[in-house]
Design a protein around this motif. Structure first.
Motif: not given
Length: 171
Positions: A1-15
């Motif tokens: 699985m590659s990093l996407t802008l959405s996965s970085i953003t959504i997980s960072t903000f959620s955490n």
């Protein structure tokens, strides 16, 4: 699985929002254990006189979530009223930001990652590629205000430490 802008953003903000809730809860628990009113003790607390209070820090953590996610999806931003005066108000605001995260369209964020967006910086608006807006302004601003909220509470004697801050990111 590659990093996407959405996965970085959504997980960072959620955490990060989970961290914010956790440190606010610790502040309320500590205040209660000391016979203090958390609202009176912490809501307007600052690190230094010319720095804005805890409420402002929470407002800006949540504003950053809202603004970054709406901008990165190509949506119009709808500002929120900044009138929080209690911990209950702060938790309600954080829940609004969590709802923005839940409703975020990951595919839209990723599809628009290389498109130019408008980024308001005070009275100036600059054109910037969405991914750079997220990575170079949104996420750093989010962490600045999250860390400042943590530091304000810590400076007031709330027993929070590195585990309290980083724990949500490692869960």
């Amino acid at each position: 699985m590659s990093l996407t802008l959405s996965s970085i953003t959504i997980s960072t903000f959620s955490n990060g929002l989970s961290t914010l809730v956790h440190i606010l809860q610790k502040a309320e628990e500590y205040a209660a254990s000391q016979g203090l009113d958390a609202n009176a003790e912490y809501i307007n607390a600052r690190l230094i006189d010319d720095m804005l209070p805890l409420t402002f820090q929470v407002q800006n953590v949540t504003n950053t979530v809202r603004k970054t996610l709406t901008r990165s999806q190509g949506k119009a931003d709808e500002p929120w009223e900044d009138g929080e005066k209690t911990f209950a108000d702060l938790y309600a605001r954080i829940e609004k930001a969590r709802q923005v995260i839940k409703e975020a369209d990951a595919a839209a964020i990723d599809a628009k990652a290389d498109e130019t967006v408008d980024l308001a910086l005070g009275p100036t608006t600059v054109k910037i590629v969405s991914r750079y807006s997220v990575l170079n302004q949104g996420i750093p601003n989010f962490f600045f205000h999250l860390n400042t909220a943590y530091a304000i509470l810590r400076s007031k004697g709330v027993p929070v430490g590195k585990r309290d801050y980083i724990g949500s990111f490692l869960a």
